[in-house]
Design an enzyme around this catalytic site. Structure first.
Site, PDB file in Angstrom:
ATOM      1  N   GLY A  10     132.260  53.277  38.914  1.00 31.63           N
ATOM      2  CA  GLY A  10     132.215  52.566  37.659  1.00 31.63           C
ATOM      3  C   GLY A  10     132.228  53.565  36.494  1.00 31.63           C
ATOM      4  O   GLY A  10     132.165  54.636  36.674  1.00 31.63           O
ATOM      5  N   TYR A  46     135.729  66.903  25.888  1.00 27.72           N
ATOM      6  CA  TYR A  46     135.086  66.098  24.859  1.00 27.72           C
ATOM      7  C   TYR A  46     135.415  66.374  23.635  1.00 27.72           C
ATOM      8  O   TYR A  46     135.413  65.278  22.707  1.00 27.72           O
ATOM      9  CB  TYR A  46     133.749  65.717  25.150  1.00 27.72           C
ATOM     10  N   ASP A  80     128.539  59.097  45.176  1.00 22.97           N
ATOM     11  CA  ASP A  80     128.608  58.557  43.735  1.00 22.97           C
ATOM     12  C   ASP A  80     129.967  58.590  43.072  1.00 22.97           C
ATOM     13  O   ASP A  80     129.974  58.866  41.934  1.00 22.97           O
ATOM     14  CB  ASP A  80     127.639  59.266  42.777  1.00 22.97           C
ATOM     15  N   ILE A 133     123.564  56.735  28.516  1.00 23.00           N
ATOM     16  CA  ILE A 133     124.160  58.095  28.236  1.00 23.00           C
ATOM     17  C   ILE A 133     123.413  58.527  27.337  1.00 23.00           C
ATOM     18  O   ILE A 133     122.985  59.757  27.402  1.00 23.00           O
ATOM     19  CB  ILE A 133     125.731  57.917  27.761  1.00 23.00           C
ATOM     20  N   ASP A 178     117.536  46.931  36.667  1.00 22.19           N
ATOM     21  CA  ASP A 178     116.909  48.104  36.601  1.00 22.19           C
ATOM     22  C   ASP A 178     116.603  48.499  37.880  1.00 22.19           C
ATOM     23  O   ASP A 178     115.445  48.402  38.282  1.00 22.19           O
ATOM     24  CB  ASP A 178     115.766  48.065  35.450  1.00 22.19           C
TER      25      ASP A 178
END
Length: 204
Positions: A10, A46, A80, A133, A178
């Site tokens: 994701g 970034y 992950d 984030i 959550d």
């Protein structure tokens, strides 16, 4: 419960690592986390995506290849990430010439790599991703533009639509969930996963 290889995927900030950690404990699976902070190009990436994208993507590709190769004989893994995410990110950051070169290297490295038995695609609204984030407070992630994050959301949804008929895959919208702190939310995810891996008997 059969011992399988579960990959959680994701967009940035959706909760992949948190769910990986919880599932590995519940299922008594080997846990595998992607290398992120160790990438020496990430901060520069970034700040100037077009300048540093090829170096960044190649670092991730080589390290993920090595990590997944080391896992090929292990039964019961929850990770992950999976290496296919490299193409999702590279498509957004590389120019046509760089992407062609990257794709050819990717195809060579992944031709015999272990693929996941199940994929859990996590999603959330753009606003929730931004909040998560900000909460984890990684300095380099503060520079992520909303347009970049929105494009990743779109590309992951598109990829899910492409693979859901080829591999056991589920998509979960975590906007209002959550699963880290709410037991019911976490049990909801286990309920969705159970048909793919069988009875879950190591719940902790």
């Amino acid at each position: 419960m059969k011992k399988t290889f579960i990959a959680i995927e994701g967009p940035i900030g959706v909760g992949k690592s948190s769910l990986t950690k919880k599932l590995s404990k519940t299922l008594n699976y080997t846990v595998e986390f992607e290398i992120v902070d160790e990438n020496p190009y990430l901060s520069d990436f970034y700040e100037d995506i077009s300048k540093w994208s090829f170096q960044t993507e190649m670092f991730f590709l080589c390290h993920r290849y090595k990590q997944l190769t080391d896992l090929k004989n292990i039964n019961g893994i929850v990770s992950d990430y999976h290496i296919f995410k490299n193409k999702i990110f590279a498509k957004n950051t590389l120019n046509a010439m760089e992407y062609d070169k990257f794709s050819r290297i990717y195809d060579i490295l992944t031709e015999d790599i272990r693929m996941p038995d199940q994929i859990i695609f996590l999603d959330a609204s753009l606003e929730v991703l931004q909040q998560r984030i900000a909460t984890r407070n990684r300095s380099y992630e503060s520079q992520i533009e909303n347009s970049y994050l929105a494009q990743l959301k779109h590309d992951y949804n598109q990829f899910y639509d492409e693979v859901k008929h080829e591999v056991d895959a589920i998509q979960i919208d975590t906007t209002t969930l959550d699963f880290v702190h709410n037991t019911d939310d976490y049990q909801h995810i286990l309920t969705l996963l159970k048909p793919l891996i069988g009875e879950i008997d190591h719940d902790k």
